[in-house]
Design an enzyme around this catalytic site. Structure first.
Site, short mmCIF file in Angstrom:
data_model
loop_
_atom_site.label_atom_id
_atom_site.label_comp_id
_atom_site.label_asym_id
_atom_site.label_seq_id
_atom_site.Cartn_x
_atom_site.Cartn_y
_atom_site.Cartn_z
N SER A 88 61.85 20.66 -7.52
CA SER A 88 62.34 20.66 -8.76
C SER A 88 63.00 22.12 -9.10
CB SER A 88 61.69 20.30 -9.73
OG SER A 88 60.29 20.85 -9.89
N SER A 89 61.86 23.10 -8.29
CA SER A 89 62.17 24.57 -8.75
C SER A 89 63.42 25.26 -7.98
CB SER A 89 61.00 25.37 -8.59
OG SER A 89 60.66 25.49 -7.13
N ASP A 124 63.98 24.25 1.05
CA ASP A 124 64.55 23.61 -0.38
C ASP A 124 65.62 24.13 -0.90
OD1 ASP A 124 62.07 22.76 0.47
OD2 ASP A 124 60.97 23.87 -1.22
N GLY A 174 56.71 18.23 -5.07
CA GLY A 174 57.22 18.44 -3.76
C GLY A 174 58.49 18.03 -3.45
N LEU A 175 59.05 17.72 -4.43
CA LEU A 175 60.78 17.11 -4.28
C LEU A 175 61.80 18.39 -4.89
CD1 LEU A 175 60.24 13.73 -5.79
CD2 LEU A 175 60.46 14.39 -3.11
N TYR A 189 49.43 27.48 0.61
CA TYR A 189 50.78 27.73 1.19
C TYR A 189 50.76 28.85 1.95
CZ TYR A 189 55.69 27.49 2.06
OH TYR A 189 56.88 27.53 2.56
N THR A 236 57.68 24.33 9.06
CA THR A 236 58.44 24.95 10.36
C THR A 236 59.58 25.95 9.82
OG1 THR A 236 59.79 23.00 10.11
CG2 THR A 236 58.22 22.93 11.90
N ASP A 237 60.08 25.91 8.48
CA ASP A 237 61.00 26.62 7.89
C ASP A 237 60.57 28.17 8.05
OD1 ASP A 237 59.50 26.54 5.83
OD2 ASP A 237 61.10 26.24 4.39
C1 GLA Z 1 57.55 23.75 0.30
C2 GLA Z 1 58.27 25.15 0.67
C3 GLA Z 1 59.45 25.10 1.96
C4 GLA Z 1 58.76 24.57 2.96
C5 GLA Z 1 57.56 23.15 2.69
C6 GLA Z 1 56.89 22.65 3.95
O1 GLA Z 1 58.48 22.82 0.16
O2 GLA Z 1 59.17 25.53 -0.33
O3 GLA Z 1 59.95 26.30 2.11
O4 GLA Z 1 57.87 25.50 3.68
O5 GLA Z 1 56.96 23.55 1.54
O6 GLA Z 1 57.64 22.19 5.04
#
Ligand code: GLA
Length: 396
Positions: free
Chosen positions: A136-137, A181, A133-134, A231, A45-46
């Site tokens: 780290s970057s 993030d 997906g946590l 993505y 959604t971001d």
């Molecule tokens: C990654 C992207 C975020 C966001 C998520 C999905 O983490 O870095 O900006 O779009 O995917 O919600």
């Protein structure tokens, strides 16, 4: 600072000792950190100008640093056992998605903006799993931003730092990520989740009920090489949907502006795939707002139900889940004491996030590893988030 100590030695002490071994002494060394994050709800959604609710983790990227009297940037990563040395003002010529890309990109951009003007020695260490997906970057980027603040003793607007980190991710790593993030990592607070409006960047810290429920993150161990291109493909699909809805209302800028009513009236004109992507985003935005209301009212079961619906939508409409994540989520949802479960982050692998009643969290963590191993013959890593931290600088 996250005080994970091993055998009585804190991470800070260990880093100082390692720095001293590396550079001969640790005189004047500062230590900073930035945490990883897990997203509770509001996925994909971001970048549609929508809403998100991430929280920081207790795991972080740490940097031990000090200034040099020349113009060299000397970086060493303990996790990768690699070292690089280059001149201040050199744009990073590095492979994308390499740790030096993020660090070099941040340093280059900060130096270009006049944030610092001396060489630096930097030792990096992290316990945020990479590519899971946590974030780290994002933690690495934010840690470099905070490191430069510590070096120059000049605080920088945290929102500016988050935006700069996102710019570095776009420019040097080639991922067209949203702002979630970097914003969560820089501005998230201990004991709270962060409710962020990704259009206005208005945010609110929402207290987490960590005394009653635990957040359990389960890493499937799956890492897909194509995740970054998938993505970017999703982003393009959302833009296609926006262009379609603009013919009915030219003021529409992003999927955030498409109301459920407008969507329902006109959805049949969209190609199937684009319709599904748009439906996910529109409903997920509404779910985040509902979930925040429920969390603030102390309704954890209601909040968990929103998480469950979010997963279903990511699996069936946005199509960013995978067999391993679906299994982890379905298994969790059938386990007594689990209030809600969903995949978290960009998808195509990575982690699930689970809201579990405190008393059953340990048992759940063990059982899920067991089920997963029997099904896929691989071992999942589990992080029980008992406390989360905010980015910071250790007092010298
Ligand atoms: C990654 C992207 C975020 C966001 C998520 C999905 O983490 O870095 O900006 O779009 O995917 O919600």
């Amino acid at each position: 600072m996250p005080d994970e100590s091993t055998n009585g030695v804190s991470i800070a002490e260990a880093l100082r000792a390692t720095f001293a071994r590396w550079r001969g002494d640790a005189e004047g060394v500062r230590i900073v950190w930035a945490p990883g994050r897990v997203n509770l709800i509001g996925e994909h959604t971001d970048y549609n100008d929508g809403f998100v609710l991430p929280m920081t983790l207790g795991r972080a990227i740490y940097v031990a640093l000090r200034a040099r009297s020349d113009d060299r940037l000397h970086l060493r990563s303990l996790d990768f056992d690699e070292e690089v040395d280059f001149r201040l003002g050199t744009p990073p010529e590095m492979p994308p998605a390499h740790w030096t890309t993020y660090v070099g990109g941040m340093l280059y951009e900060l130096h270009q903006r006049g944030a610092f003007a001396t060489g630096i020695e930097m030792l990096l260490f992290g316990d945020v799993p990479i590519g899971a997906g946590l974030s780290s970057s994002a933690a690495l980027e934010v840690a470099v931003g905070v490191a430069v603040e510590a070096l120059t003793e000049t605080p920088r607007d945290p929102v500016e730092t988050a935006l700069l980190c996102q710019y570095v991710e776009h420019t040097y790593a080639g991922v067209q990520c949203g702002i979630m993030d970097q914003f969560a990592t820089r501005l998230g607070r201990a004991g709270h989740a962060l409710f962020l409006d990704c259009r206005s960047l208005d945010y609110r810290n929402v207290p987490l009920p960590l005394a009653q429920a635990s957040i359990v993150v389960v890493d499937s161990g799956v890492r897909r090489k194509l995740a970054a291109s998938k993505y970017n493909e999703r982003r393009a699909e959302c833009e296609q949907a926006v262009a379609y809805f603009q013919q009915f209302d030219p003021s529409i800028q992003a999927l955030r502006d498409v109301t459920p009513a407008l969507f329902d009236q006109n959805k049949t004109g969209l190609p199937d795939v684009i319709r599904k992507r748009a439906q996910h985003v529109i409903e997920e935005n509404a779910r985040v707002e509902e979930a925040v209301r429920l969390l603030e009212a102390g309704d954890l079961a209601g909040f968990g139900a929103c998480m469950n619906r979010s997963h279903e939508s990511l699996r069936d409409l946005y199509e960013v889940s995978c067999a391993e994540l679906d299994f982890l989520v379905a298994t969790a949802q059938q386990t007594p004491g689990v209030l809600g479960a969903r995949m978290t982050g960009g998808g195509f692998g990575g982690c699930s996030v689970n809201l579990v009643e405190k008393l059953t969290a340990e048992a759940f963590s063990e059982a899920i590893v067991d089920h997963y191993e029997r099904q896929f013959d691989r071992v999942a890593d589990v992080y029980l988030v008992e406390e989360n931290v905010e980015a910071g600088v250790m007092p010298s």
